[in-house]
Design a protein around this motif. Structure first.
Motif, PDB file in Angstrom:
ATOM      1  N   PHE A 143       0.868  -1.179   0.000  1.00 57.59           N
ATOM      2  CA  PHE A 143       0.000   0.000   0.000  1.00 57.59           C
ATOM      3  C   PHE A 143       0.905   1.229   0.000  1.00 57.59           C
ATOM      4  O   PHE A 143       2.027   1.173   0.513  1.00 57.59           O
ATOM      5  CB  PHE A 143      -0.883   0.056   1.254  1.00 57.59           C
ATOM      6  CG  PHE A 143      -2.050  -0.887   1.263  1.00 57.59           C
ATOM      7  CD1 PHE A 143      -2.610  -1.379   0.103  1.00 57.59           C
ATOM      8  CD2 PHE A 143      -2.612  -1.273   2.466  1.00 57.59           C
ATOM      9  CE1 PHE A 143      -3.691  -2.232   0.126  1.00 57.59           C
ATOM     10  CE2 PHE A 143      -3.701  -2.126   2.508  1.00 57.59           C
ATOM     11  CZ  PHE A 143      -4.235  -2.608   1.329  1.00 57.59           C
ATOM     12  N   PRO A 144       0.421   2.351  -0.526  1.00 57.64           N
ATOM     13  CA  PRO A 144       1.239   3.563  -0.426  1.00 57.64           C
ATOM     14  C   PRO A 144       1.388   3.989   1.041  1.00 57.64           C
ATOM     15  O   PRO A 144       0.496   3.729   1.851  1.00 57.64           O
ATOM     16  CB  PRO A 144       0.461   4.610  -1.214  1.00 57.64           C
ATOM     17  CG  PRO A 144      -0.805   4.001  -1.648  1.00 57.64           C
ATOM     18  CD  PRO A 144      -0.822   2.564  -1.235  1.00 57.64           C
ATOM     19  N   PRO A 145       2.504   4.629   1.397  1.00 55.72           N
ATOM     20  CA  PRO A 145       2.666   5.128   2.773  1.00 55.72           C
ATOM     21  C   PRO A 145       1.513   6.061   3.139  1.00 55.72           C
ATOM     22  O   PRO A 145       0.945   6.729   2.280  1.00 55.72           O
ATOM     23  CB  PRO A 145       3.988   5.886   2.729  1.00 55.72           C
ATOM     24  CG  PRO A 145       4.719   5.310   1.568  1.00 55.72           C
ATOM     25  CD  PRO A 145       3.670   4.934   0.565  1.00 55.72           C
ATOM     26  N   ARG A 146       1.191   6.072   4.438  1.00 57.92           N
ATOM     27  CA  ARG A 146       0.072   6.889   4.915  1.00 57.92           C
ATOM     28  C   ARG A 146       0.545   7.760   6.066  1.00 57.92           C
ATOM     29  O   ARG A 146       1.109   7.260   7.047  1.00 57.92           O
ATOM     30  CB  ARG A 146      -1.057   5.966   5.364  1.00 57.92           C
ATOM     31  CG  ARG A 146      -2.290   6.699   5.776  1.00 57.92           C
ATOM     32  CD  ARG A 146      -3.408   5.736   6.012  1.00 57.92           C
ATOM     33  NE  ARG A 146      -4.594   6.482   6.394  1.00 57.92           N
ATOM     34  CZ  ARG A 146      -5.731   5.957   6.678  1.00 57.92           C
ATOM     35  NH1 ARG A 146      -5.889   4.654   6.632  1.00 57.92           N
ATOM     36  NH2 ARG A 146      -6.748   6.693   7.018  1.00 57.92           N
ATOM     37  N   GLN A 147       0.292   9.057   5.933  1.00 60.14           N
ATOM     38  CA  GLN A 147       0.672  10.009   6.983  1.00 60.14           C
ATOM     39  C   GLN A 147      -0.338   9.930   8.122  1.00 60.14           C
ATOM     40  O   GLN A 147      -1.537  10.090   7.912  1.00 60.14           O
ATOM     41  CB  GLN A 147       0.686  11.427   6.405  1.00 60.14           C
ATOM     42  CG  GLN A 147       1.270  12.458   7.329  1.00 60.14           C
ATOM     43  CD  GLN A 147       2.787  12.408   7.363  1.00 60.14           C
ATOM     44  OE1 GLN A 147       3.437  12.210   6.357  1.00 60.14           O
ATOM     45  NE2 GLN A 147       3.349  12.600   8.540  1.00 60.14           N
ATOM     46  N   ILE A 148       0.149   9.673   9.331  1.00 62.23           N
ATOM     47  CA  ILE A 148      -0.696   9.633  10.521  1.00 62.23           C
ATOM     48  C   ILE A 148      -0.073  10.608  11.505  1.00 62.23           C
ATOM     49  O   ILE A 148       0.930  10.292  12.149  1.00 62.23           O
ATOM     50  CB  ILE A 148      -0.803   8.213  11.100  1.00 62.23           C
ATOM     51  CG1 ILE A 148      -1.361   7.263  10.026  1.00 62.23           C
ATOM     52  CG2 ILE A 148      -1.675   8.201  12.350  1.00 62.23           C
ATOM     53  CD1 ILE A 148      -1.362   5.819  10.410  1.00 62.23           C
ATOM     54  N   GLY A 149      -0.667  11.795  11.578  1.00 62.93           N
ATOM     55  CA  GLY A 149      -0.050  12.859  12.363  1.00 62.93           C
ATOM     56  C   GLY A 149       1.295  13.206  11.746  1.00 62.93           C
ATOM     57  O   GLY A 149       1.406  13.400  10.545  1.00 62.93           O
ATOM     58  N   GLU A 153       4.394   3.027   6.786  1.00 65.67           N
ATOM     59  CA  GLU A 153       4.775   2.468   5.491  1.00 65.67           C
ATOM     60  C   GLU A 153       4.097   1.148   5.163  1.00 65.67           C
ATOM     61  O   GLU A 153       4.067   0.750   3.990  1.00 65.67           O
ATOM     62  CB  GLU A 153       6.287   2.269   5.446  1.00 65.67           C
ATOM     63  CG  GLU A 153       7.068   3.564   5.626  1.00 65.67           C
ATOM     64  CD  GLU A 153       8.545   3.328   5.741  1.00 65.67           C
ATOM     65  OE1 GLU A 153       9.278   3.849   4.880  1.00 65.67           O
ATOM     66  OE2 GLU A 153       8.972   2.620   6.693  1.00 65.67           O
ATOM     67  N   VAL A 154       3.617   0.432   6.170  1.00 64.55           N
ATOM     68  CA  VAL A 154       2.930  -0.843   5.954  1.00 64.55           C
ATOM     69  C   VAL A 154       1.688  -0.902   6.845  1.00 64.55           C
ATOM     70  O   VAL A 154       1.605  -0.200   7.861  1.00 64.55           O
ATOM     71  CB  VAL A 154       3.850  -2.061   6.256  1.00 64.55           C
ATOM     72  CG1 VAL A 154       5.062  -2.072   5.340  1.00 64.55           C
ATOM     73  CG2 VAL A 154       4.285  -2.095   7.717  1.00 64.55           C
TER      74      VAL A 154
END
Length: 123
Positions: free
Chosen positions: A83-89, A94-95
């Motif tokens: 999956f594409p990286p996801r910004q959380i705060g 990355e996974v």
């Protein structure tokens, strides 16, 4: 897309086998875990070693209700690694670490019942 934690939820729509193969689920070993107080739900920041091909990746995992940091280090977990990286705060996850909801809705990690090589792919 909203995923329900209720086991009575009807199954998802049928997909083709090639769609399943496109989701790359690998096993890795948690190298470190730390609290993630900025997350909306109780979570940890994990560093997970997926072996030489995938490498070490970061993940935010909402598992703080059922796990302690000291029991996560050295544990093998399953994660979606493509999956594409996801910004959380301020943290870039990355996974997607995988788990199932228990009777109270808390996440229980999905992992092999025996040790396997880091980077092994689910099939």
């Amino acid at each position: 897309m909203h995923l329900s934690h209720d086991p009575a939820t009807p199954r998802g729509e049928e997909i083709e086998f090639d769609q399943f193969l496109a989701v790359d689920i690998r096993v890795g070993t948690v190298l470190s875990a730390e609290t993630f107080p900025q997350a909306r739900k109780p979570a940890f920041k994990l560093m997970i070693d997926f072996g030489s091909v995938i490498g070490v990746k970061k993940s935010s995992a909402q598992i703080a209700d059922r796990y302690r940091i000291e029991e996560l280090t050295g544990r093998q977990v399953a994660a979606v690694v493509n999956f594409p990286p996801r910004q959380i705060g301020k943290f870039m996850s990355e996974v997607l670490t995988l788990g199932f909801a228990d009777d109270e809705g808390a996440v229980i990690l999905f992992s092999p019942d025996r040790q396997v090589p880091n980077g092994a792919r689910l099939f």
